[in-house]
Design a protein around this motif. Structure first.
Motif, PDB file in Angstrom:
ATOM      1  N   ALA A   2       0.841  -1.204   0.000  1.00  0.00           N
ATOM      2  CA  ALA A   2       0.000   0.000   0.000  1.00  0.00           C
ATOM      3  C   ALA A   2       0.875   1.252   0.000  1.00  0.00           C
ATOM      4  N   VAL A   3       0.353   2.283  -0.608  1.00  0.00           N
ATOM      5  CA  VAL A   3       1.049   3.566  -0.668  1.00  0.00           C
ATOM      6  C   VAL A   3       0.154   4.625  -0.034  1.00  0.00           C
ATOM      7  N   SER A   4       0.754   5.471   0.771  1.00  0.00           N
ATOM      8  CA  SER A   4      -0.002   6.580   1.353  1.00  0.00           C
ATOM      9  C   SER A   4       0.543   7.892   0.801  1.00  0.00           C
ATOM     10  N   GLU A   5      -0.308   8.911   0.848  1.00  0.00           N
ATOM     11  CA  GLU A   5       0.054  10.232   0.351  1.00  0.00           C
ATOM     12  C   GLU A   5      -0.035  11.246   1.477  1.00  0.00           C
ATOM     13  N   ARG A  70       3.802  14.010  -0.998  1.00  0.00           N
ATOM     14  CA  ARG A  70       4.859  13.010  -0.739  1.00  0.00           C
ATOM     15  C   ARG A  70       4.188  11.629  -0.774  1.00  0.00           C
ATOM     16  N   LEU A  71       4.790  10.711  -1.512  1.00  0.00           N
ATOM     17  CA  LEU A  71       4.311   9.331  -1.569  1.00  0.00           C
ATOM     18  C   LEU A  71       5.210   8.454  -0.709  1.00  0.00           C
ATOM     19  N   MET A  72       4.585   7.577   0.052  1.00  0.00           N
ATOM     20  CA  MET A  72       5.351   6.698   0.951  1.00  0.00           C
ATOM     21  C   MET A  72       4.785   5.288   0.907  1.00  0.00           C
ATOM     22  N   ASN A  73       5.656   4.297   0.938  1.00  0.00           N
ATOM     23  CA  ASN A  73       5.217   2.922   1.101  1.00  0.00           C
ATOM     24  C   ASN A  73       4.829   2.724   2.555  1.00  0.00           C
TER      25      ASN A  73
END
Length: 74
Positions: A2-5, A70-73
């Motif tokens: 999943a990726v969060s923003e 910003r995109l984060m795993n």
């Protein structure tokens, strides 16, 4: 995975009509800079642009909003 923003900022750029060349509208930009990411309101941004308009020597061609995220795993 999943990726969060995470929104970092919003900025607004006013594109002014600077004439045409070969049938294509040429523009110059005025930036409103970074706007509060938590209090962002499109109507408030346009209200600022509308209040600026009488002070400008060129007509407004368009208003653009840019969001930096910003995109984060996870």
């Amino acid at each position: 995975m999943a990726v969060s923003e995470l929104t970092l900022k919003h900025s607004v750029s006013v594109k002014l009509n600077n004439g045409t060349k070969d049938g294509i509208v040429q523009t110059v930009s005025i930036s409103l800079g970074s706007l509060d990411k938590d209090e962002w309101d499109a109507q408030k941004a346009m209200n600022i642009v509308d209040l600026m308009e009488p002070c400008l020597s060129k007509s407004i061609y368009e208003v653009q909003k840019t969001t930096t995220t910003r995109l984060m795993n996870d």
